[in-house]
Design a protein around this motif. Structure first.
Motif, PDB file in Angstrom:
ATOM      1  N   THR A 169      -2.868   7.389  -9.680  1.00 34.21           N
ATOM      2  CA  THR A 169      -1.436   7.631  -9.819  1.00 34.21           C
ATOM      3  C   THR A 169      -0.546   6.617  -9.115  1.00 34.21           C
ATOM      4  O   THR A 169       0.511   6.234  -9.650  1.00 34.21           O
ATOM      5  N   SER A 170      -0.933   6.187  -7.927  1.00 31.19           N
ATOM      6  CA  SER A 170       0.001   5.438  -7.078  1.00 31.19           C
ATOM      7  C   SER A 170       0.486   4.129  -7.702  1.00 31.19           C
ATOM      8  O   SER A 170       1.692   3.883  -7.788  1.00 31.19           O
ATOM      9  N   ASP A 171      -0.447   3.291  -8.129  1.00 35.90           N
ATOM     10  CA  ASP A 171      -0.047   2.021  -8.746  1.00 35.90           C
ATOM     11  C   ASP A 171       0.783   2.261 -10.007  1.00 35.90           C
ATOM     12  O   ASP A 171       1.709   1.507 -10.312  1.00 35.90           O
ATOM     13  N   SER A 212      -2.620   0.958 -14.645  1.00 37.91           N
ATOM     14  CA  SER A 212      -1.259   0.933 -14.109  1.00 37.91           C
ATOM     15  C   SER A 212      -0.348  -0.123 -14.733  1.00 37.91           C
ATOM     16  O   SER A 212       0.830   0.178 -15.007  1.00 37.91           O
ATOM     17  N   LYS A 271       5.134   9.033   0.844  1.00 36.91           N
ATOM     18  CA  LYS A 271       4.027   8.498   1.639  1.00 36.91           C
ATOM     19  C   LYS A 271       4.412   8.362   3.095  1.00 36.91           C
ATOM     20  O   LYS A 271       3.614   8.658   3.996  1.00 36.91           O
ATOM     21  N   ASN A 310       0.070   3.988   3.759  1.00 36.59           N
ATOM     22  CA  ASN A 310      -1.339   3.969   3.360  1.00 36.59           C
ATOM     23  C   ASN A 310      -2.231   3.548   4.512  1.00 36.59           C
ATOM     24  O   ASN A 310      -3.300   4.121   4.736  1.00 36.59           O
ATOM     25  N   ARG A 353       7.925   7.196  -4.167  1.00 38.84           N
ATOM     26  CA  ARG A 353       6.567   7.298  -3.634  1.00 38.84           C
ATOM     27  C   ARG A 353       6.537   6.875  -2.176  1.00 38.84           C
ATOM     28  O   ARG A 353       5.804   7.441  -1.358  1.00 38.84           O
ATOM     29  N   THR A 408       5.395   2.122   1.580  1.00 32.52           N
ATOM     30  CA  THR A 408       4.244   2.835   1.026  1.00 32.52           C
ATOM     31  C   THR A 408       2.945   2.279   1.579  1.00 32.52           C
ATOM     32  O   THR A 408       2.036   3.032   1.965  1.00 32.52           O
ATOM     33  N   ASN A 449       3.204  13.160  -5.690  1.00 32.98           N
ATOM     34  CA  ASN A 449       2.920  12.135  -6.702  1.00 32.98           C
ATOM     35  C   ASN A 449       2.828  12.737  -8.099  1.00 32.98           C
ATOM     36  O   ASN A 449       3.374  12.210  -9.077  1.00 32.98           O
ATOM     37  N   TYR A 460       0.881  14.775  -0.200  1.00 30.92           N
ATOM     38  CA  TYR A 460       1.239  13.527  -0.867  1.00 30.92           C
ATOM     39  C   TYR A 460       0.833  13.545  -2.340  1.00 30.92           C
ATOM     40  O   TYR A 460       1.592  13.118  -3.227  1.00 30.92           O
ATOM     41  N   THR A 480      -4.902  10.012  -6.269  1.00 29.83           N
ATOM     42  CA  THR A 480      -3.999   8.976  -5.748  1.00 29.83           C
ATOM     43  C   THR A 480      -4.311   7.612  -6.350  1.00 29.83           C
ATOM     44  O   THR A 480      -3.408   6.866  -6.741  1.00 29.83           O
ATOM     45  N   ASP A 501       4.372   2.675  -9.208  1.00 27.36           N
ATOM     46  CA  ASP A 501       5.012   1.390  -8.905  1.00 27.36           C
ATOM     47  C   ASP A 501       5.447   0.691 -10.192  1.00 27.36           C
ATOM     48  O   ASP A 501       6.560   0.163 -10.288  1.00 27.36           O
TER      49      ASP A 501
END
Length: 489
Positions: free
Chosen positions: A357-359, A281, A374, A236, A370, A232, A412, A408, A354, A362
């Motif tokens: 959402t991203s963290d 997160s 990604k 990034n 993810r 990921t 997500n 992406y 993003t 995880d």
């Protein structure tokens, strides 16, 4: 302390520190671009930083994020494992950083030649210490996030930004040019890393009594979970840096300067969303472990609605005032950045989602899903850059970024929906209302934009848009003044 109060406290600390960091970044960007470096020098500096960000991937892998995930989990279930986790993570990092640093030191000249600019060799040589300093700076921040002690993460980020500004400007004024600015980055990151690691050792590592034995298989799981996180993070970096590198390969340092300036402005605008995502997160990991998914859903939906309420109008305003903003603040030499910034305004909205959402994915244990998403969109971004940059110039890189990031973000959101069962109809109604508010704000700004002839008038137009947005947001009921006072209080 309730979850909401904890999030608000962490968000305040992170936002203040992020504000300090971004203000120092904005000042550095302004001073370097406006007064100290021409577009070629500015582009050369950030092209080198883009290359080093790619190299940094191999030095960091996903170890920091993996450690933070298990710190968050074991802080609730078996705190005695945390000293073992920290020791093994640092040991792994030292080995990997050592290997990458030696390879870079041996091959930096050949890398510069292969990329078509032998003059970049000194930047890559200095990159050895840049990578070491920044790796431990970021590791300290992420570790504090795992402990859900975001005030410390915030402080380290603020320290890195302030000292980076001071030393970068000082070294350029001393006559070291763009290379001196890079060494300013190194010193800022090194000071932040030293402070962060000292706090991590004194306040956290020594707080826990180590368990008699390191849990069997935990070290292996730490490495295994770092694999999707590495994928990921690699994706990034491809999204955020490889386009800058490719602009330098196919075009000119000045084109890199235009593209970099546009992206830096979007980074500045995105600071609040990044702070909120960083803050909330860890709570998802804690709530999933305790089975409180309903609470996690409410937190995410509220955060998403408020984030869009800010960023959809902000991106629209950015499109409208991009031309006078770039030319009046940074000078006519940087007019080539105007179309880049206008296209990247769409990226602002996407990246705000993003960041939120991203963290969180995880910490919900969905890093692998993810990572796949990604990786796929990053590969598509790379391919589009190869096609669009030579044919469309610097705006091709911006278009590729927006197109692939749209995919992406959609993936997500789908994963979050699967995990938390989001109330889609309710969110859709909120988005329609936000679109209406944005339209009202845009009309107000468009009416005064033709009259902008100076920097004070430019900021007056921005202030008019902000006031119009605030009035409409409160009138719509999406913003409750009492809640705002509560948060600020």
């Amino acid at each position: 302390m309730s979850t909401r109060d904890h999030i608000v406290r962490g968000f305040k600390a992170t936002l203040v520190a992020r504000a300090i960091y971004m203000l120092s970044s904005a000042l550095l960007m302004f001073v370097l671009a406006r007064y100290l470096l021409d577009p070629d020098g500015y582009g050369a500096l950030y092209w080198a930083i883009g290359i080093l960000a790619v190299v940094q991937l191999f030095a960091d892998l996903g170890l920091g994020k993996s450690a933070a995930r298990y710190i968050s989990e074991y802080n609730e279930t078996d705190p005695g494992q945390i000293p073992h986790l920290l020791r093994s993570t640092v040991a792994f990092k030292l080995v990997i950083i050592g290997i990458v640093s030696v390879l870079l030191l041996v091959f930096y000249e050949r890398i510069a030649v292969r990329l078509g600019d032998p003059s970049a060799a000194p930047f890559l040589a200095a990159g050895v210490i840049y990578i070491v300093a920044n790796s431990f700076n970021v590791f300290a921040q992420i570790s504090f996030q795992g402990f859900n002690e975001l005030e410390y993460s915030a402080a380290i980020q603020a320290i890195s930004g302030l000292f980076r500004l001071v030393f970068a400007v000082a070294f350029v004024l001393a006559g070291f040019g763009a290379l001196g600015a890079l060494f300013g980055y190194v010193v800022g990151y090194a000071i932040a890393a030293a402070v962060g690691l000292a706090i991590l050792y004194e306040r956290f590592y020594r707080r826990y009594e180590p368990a008699d034995e390191y849990e069997s298989g935990l070290s292996r799981r730490l490495l295994e979970y770092s694999v999707p996180l590495t994928a990921t993070r690699s994706a990034n970096v491809v999204d955020k840096q490889i386009d800058t590198v490719l602009v330098g390969v196919f075009l000119t340092p000045a084109a890199v300067a235009f593209y970099t300036l546009g992206k830096q402005i979007t980074d500045f605008v995105l600071a609040p969303a990044e702070s909120l995502g960083f803050t909330i997160s860890p709570n998802f990991g804690e709530q999933k472990a305790s089975g409180k998914l309903e609470q996690a859903r409410r937190i995410y939906e509220t955060s998403l609605t408020h984030t869009m309420l800010v960023y959809v109008p902000a991106a629209t305003g950015l499109v409208i005032v991009a031309d006078p903003f770039i030319t009046m603040v940074f000078g006519g030499d940087y007019a080539g950045a105007v179309p880049v910034l206008q296209i990247l305004a769409g990226f602002v909205v996407l990246q705000a989602i993003t960041n939120l959402t991203s963290d969180s994915l995880d910490y919900l244990g969905r890093a692998r899903a993810r990572a796949i998403a990604k990786g796929g969109t990053a590969a598509a971004n790379f391919g589009l850059n190869l096609v669009l940059i030579p044919t469309m110039g610097v705006i091709g890189a911006a278009i590729a970024t927006v197109l692939t990031h749209s995919v992406y973000v959609a993936v997500n959101l789908y994963i979050v929906h699967v995990e938390l069962s989001l109330r889609v109809a309710r969110l859709a109604r909120s988005m329609v209302l936000i679109g209406t508010i944005t339209g009202g704000m845009a009309v107000a700004v468009l009416l005064v934009t033709p009259m902008i002839s100076s920097v004070p008038m430019l900021f007056g137009a921005i202030a008019l848009g902000t006031v119009t947005w605030a009035v409409l947001a409160v009138a719509s009921g999406l913003v409750d003044v009492r809640d705002v006072r509560s948060v600020l209080g």
